[in-house]
Write an enzyme that holds these catalytic residues in place. Structure first.
Site, PDB file in Angstrom:
ATOM      1  N   LYS A 155       0.836  -1.214   0.000  1.00 41.31           N
ATOM      2  CA  LYS A 155       0.000   0.000   0.000  1.00 41.31           C
ATOM      3  C   LYS A 155       0.867   1.258   0.000  1.00 41.31           C
ATOM      4  CE  LYS A 155      -2.858   0.875   3.621  1.00 41.31           C
ATOM      5  NZ  LYS A 155      -2.697   2.242   4.153  1.00 41.31           N
ATOM      6  N   SER A 156       1.874   1.304   0.857  1.00 41.81           N
ATOM      7  CA  SER A 156       2.723   2.502   0.943  1.00 41.81           C
ATOM      8  C   SER A 156       3.426   2.761  -0.388  1.00 41.81           C
ATOM      9  CB  SER A 156       3.792   2.310   2.018  1.00 41.81           C
ATOM     10  OG  SER A 156       3.199   2.234   3.281  1.00 41.81           O
TER      11      SER A 156
ATOM     12  N   ARG B  83       2.931   5.911  -3.288  1.00 41.17           N
ATOM     13  CA  ARG B  83       4.083   6.731  -3.702  1.00 41.17           C
ATOM     14  C   ARG B  83       4.311   6.633  -5.201  1.00 41.17           C
ATOM     15  NH1 ARG B  83       4.256   5.639   1.542  1.00 41.17           N
ATOM     16  NH2 ARG B  83       5.512   6.865   2.995  1.00 41.17           N
TER      17      ARG B  83
ATOM     18  N   GLY C 176      -4.797   8.101   5.430  1.00 45.71           N
ATOM     19  CA  GLY C 176      -3.859   9.014   6.094  1.00 45.71           C
ATOM     20  C   GLY C 176      -2.654   9.291   5.205  1.00 45.71           C
TER      21      GLY C 176
ATOM     22  N   ARG D 139      -8.232  12.401  12.592  1.00 49.48           N
ATOM     23  CA  ARG D 139      -6.804  12.058  12.759  1.00 49.48           C
ATOM     24  C   ARG D 139      -5.940  13.324  12.798  1.00 49.48           C
ATOM     25  NH1 ARG D 139      -5.234   7.053   9.115  1.00 49.48           N
ATOM     26  NH2 ARG D 139      -3.413   7.176  10.464  1.00 49.48           N
TER      27      ARG D 139
ATOM     28  N   SER E 298       7.380   8.840  12.127  1.00 47.67           N
ATOM     29  CA  SER E 298       6.254   8.667  11.207  1.00 47.67           C
ATOM     30  C   SER E 298       6.712   8.908   9.783  1.00 47.67           C
ATOM     31  CB  SER E 298       5.140   9.657  11.572  1.00 47.67           C
ATOM     32  OG  SER E 298       4.290   9.861  10.456  1.00 47.67           O
TER      33      SER E 298
ATOM     34  N   ASP F 284       1.794  -1.270  11.838  1.00 41.19           N
ATOM     35  CA  ASP F 284       0.489  -1.725  11.344  1.00 41.19           C
ATOM     36  C   ASP F 284       0.228  -3.207  11.657  1.00 41.19           C
ATOM     37  OD1 ASP F 284       0.001   0.807  10.365  1.00 41.19           O
ATOM     38  OD2 ASP F 284       0.702   0.352   8.343  1.00 41.19           O
TER      39      ASP F 284
ATOM     40  N   ARG G 293      -6.445   1.702  17.931  1.00 38.95           N
ATOM     41  CA  ARG G 293      -6.226   0.247  17.812  1.00 38.95           C
ATOM     42  C   ARG G 293      -5.915  -0.413  19.157  1.00 38.95           C
ATOM     43  NH1 ARG G 293      -3.188   0.311  11.882  1.00 38.95           N
ATOM     44  NH2 ARG G 293      -5.130   0.451  10.700  1.00 38.95           N
TER      45      ARG G 293
ATOM     46  N   ARG H 103      -7.505  -3.208   9.399  1.00 39.37           N
ATOM     47  CA  ARG H 103      -6.551  -4.100  10.065  1.00 39.37           C
ATOM     48  C   ARG H 103      -7.201  -4.808  11.270  1.00 39.37           C
ATOM     49  NH1 ARG H 103      -2.734  -3.742   6.663  1.00 39.37           N
ATOM     50  NH2 ARG H 103      -2.053  -1.729   5.878  1.00 39.37           N
TER      51      ARG H 103
HETATM   52  C1  S3P Z   1       2.460   4.780   6.184  1.00 38.59           C
HETATM   53  C2  S3P Z   1       3.064   5.071   7.361  1.00 38.59           C
HETATM   54  C3  S3P Z   1       2.550   4.642   8.669  1.00 38.59           C
HETATM   55  C4  S3P Z   1       1.543   3.498   8.552  1.00 38.59           C
HETATM   56  C5  S3P Z   1       0.554   3.746   7.451  1.00 38.59           C
HETATM   57  C6  S3P Z   1       1.252   3.926   6.116  1.00 38.59           C
HETATM   58  C7  S3P Z   1       3.055   5.301   4.930  1.00 38.59           C
HETATM   59  O1  S3P Z   1       1.917   5.732   9.299  1.00 38.59           O
HETATM   60  O2  S3P Z   1       0.883   3.296   9.761  1.00 38.59           O
HETATM   61  O3  S3P Z   1      -0.348   2.669   7.361  1.00 38.59           O
HETATM   62  O4  S3P Z   1       2.697   4.814   3.834  1.00 38.59           O
HETATM   63  O5  S3P Z   1       3.888   6.199   5.018  1.00 38.59           O
HETATM   64  P1  S3P Z   1       2.773   6.797  10.154  1.00 38.59           P
HETATM   65  O6  S3P Z   1       3.771   7.331   9.246  1.00 38.59           O
HETATM   66  O7  S3P Z   1       1.826   7.849  10.591  1.00 38.59           O
HETATM   67  O8  S3P Z   1       3.318   6.015  11.302  1.00 38.59           O
END
Ligand code: S3P
Length: 428
Positions: A20-21, A25, A92, A120, A165, A315, A346, A388
């Site tokens: 996903k991350s 990107r 987020g 959030r 983060s 996560d 969570r 999750r």
């Molecule tokens: C993510 C970073 C994490 C993670 C989120 C995806 C990302 O959050 O919990 O599911 O893709 O950069 P944080 O950066 O707020 O910890």
């Protein structure tokens, strides 16, 4: 949705959806690059589809082919003012990373998302971005979305983030692409580094100092379209790792999973718990390490999960709490207060729902304490519409006595469309 326990082991092979991350990107950096970026094994989950929709509204042409995504980039300065507000859905990552990009544009944009996104914390990105010169207004003056972002000339900064983060780090580094000098972010512990790796492969000049958890970016690079194959998401693989460990007589092969060390803390914790996991077929795909994971039923022991390890498995803590219920002894999760500001709180979600199943679990200020070894009973689970949480309890249900009903189970679409089908495919 109703789940029952299974009597036989889980067997077979599967490929989990793309990370996903990395998928987010790929869309973002492909949009800011010159030329076309081709992405295979892209995650077509609701979160990443939110990112696609936002960049389409910013004037980027994105084609969804059967086997790949084609992003026809506009270059760093080619985004257009959208005609309406941008909907970041439940994501987020979309909300925070795109804020960094929008801070450096020459137009104004409003961002908003669902009820979870609207609660959030966005102060964590507003503060450093304002420090760079950005104009960001939380329209309800509560530090949350909706956000109005008016592009402005930005200055490079050295930011010491109070939280580890990747979303904060990435928002600041992306704004840094538009700044007048170098921008650096230092974190208290190293968070996932997909932004640094991928921006570099697109042609940005990135400097990393892992020993001080610092990443820097030089401004105004020429980014060029890339071919990206997204590795399987270790956060999605985590549910099958846990399921294969806790269900007796299981043997599951999960193919081509991303094992970037800033993401793969679950593998270390599983090893400490005594999990039987073998990495095979290790390789590297466009700067991201991948491997097949062979997981067998395991006799687990409790462990302590804390400190710098936390950002590398943030996560995965809900599913690790489920595994802890099947381990001998106590598992302590600490330094994980960030769990309270994810898609749901969570800590509360896990403690409330695992307690309903009969687990011995206590909430702490920054984590949970689980005493393993108590048999779980089927129960009614409130997913809080958190993907999750829903997936964690679908796994817990495999070894619970009687029926488990998960409310809001379809929220798995956020990160793993087809999750329940894939889980079922291993039990036939
Ligand atoms: C993510 C970073 C994490 C993670 C989120 C995806 C990302 O959050 O919990 O599911 O893709 O950069 P944080 O950066 O707020 O910890």
């Amino acid at each position: 949705m109703i789940f029952t326990s299974i009597s036989q082991g889980l067997k077979g092979e599967l490929t989990v959806p793309g990370d996903k991350s990395i998928s987010h990107r790929a869309v973002m950096f492909g949009s800011l690059a010159q030329g076309t970026t081709s992405v295979t094994h892209f995650l077509k989950g609701a979160d990443c589809l939110s990112t696609i929709q936002c960049f389409r509204k910013l004037g980027v042409s994105i084609e969804e082919k059967e086997d790949r995504l084609l992003i026809h980039g506009k270059g760093l300065h080619g985004l257009q003012e959208p005609s309406g507000w941008l909907d970041t859905g439940n994501s987020g990552t979309t909300t925070r990373l795109i804020s960094g990009i929008l801070a450096g544009q020459t137009f104004s944009t409003t961002l908003n998302g669902d009820a979870s996104i609207q609660s959030r914390p966005m102060g964590r990105i507003i503060k450093p971005l304002e420090h760079m010169g950005a104009q960001i207004i939380s329209l309800r003056q509560n530090g949350c979305a909706p956000l109005q972002i008016t592009g402005a000339p930005l200055q490079g900064i050295s930011y010491a983030s109070p939280v580890a983060s990747a979303q904060v780090k990435s928002a600041v580094l992306l704004a840094g692409l538009y700044a007048d000098g170098i921008t650096s972010v230092t974190e208290p512990a190293l968070s996932r580094d997909h932004t640094e790796r991928m921006l570099e492969s697109f042609g940005a000049r990135i400097h990393v100092q892992p020993e001080t958890c610092t990443a820097s970016v030089e401004p105004d690079p020429v980014l060029l379209g890339q071919e990206i194959r997204v590795p399987g998401d270790i956060s999605s693989a985590a549910y099958f790792i846990a399921a294969a460990c806790i269900v007796p007589n299981s043997e599951v092969l999960i193919r081509q999973v991303g094992i970037n060390p800033t993401r793969a803390g679950i593998l270390q914790v599983c090893k400490a718990m005594g999990a039987d996991i073998t990495l095979v077929n290790e390789s590297s795909k466009e700067g991201e390490p991948v491997a097949d994971l062979l997981v067998r039923s395991s006799s687990l022991s409790g462990t302590v999960i804390e400190g710098a390890m936390i950002p590398t498995l943030i996560d995965e803590l809900p599913i690790l709490a489920v595994m802890a219920c099947f381990a001998k002894g106590v598992t302590i999760i600490r330094d994980a207060a960030e769990l309270k500001v994810k898609e749901s709180n969570r800590i509360d979600a896990m403690v409330e729902n695992l307690s309903a199943m009969g687990a011995q679990i206590t909430a702490t200020e920054d984590g949970m304490i689980v005493e393993g070894g108590r048999a779980l009973q089927g129960a009614v689970i409130d997913s809080r519409l958190d993907h999750r949480i829903a997936m964690s309890f679908a796994v817990a249900a495999l070894q619970a006595l009687g029926e488990t009903k998960i409310k809001g189970a379809s929220c798995v679409e956020i990160s793993y469309p087809g999750f329940y089908e894939d889980l079922k495919s291993l039990s036939v």
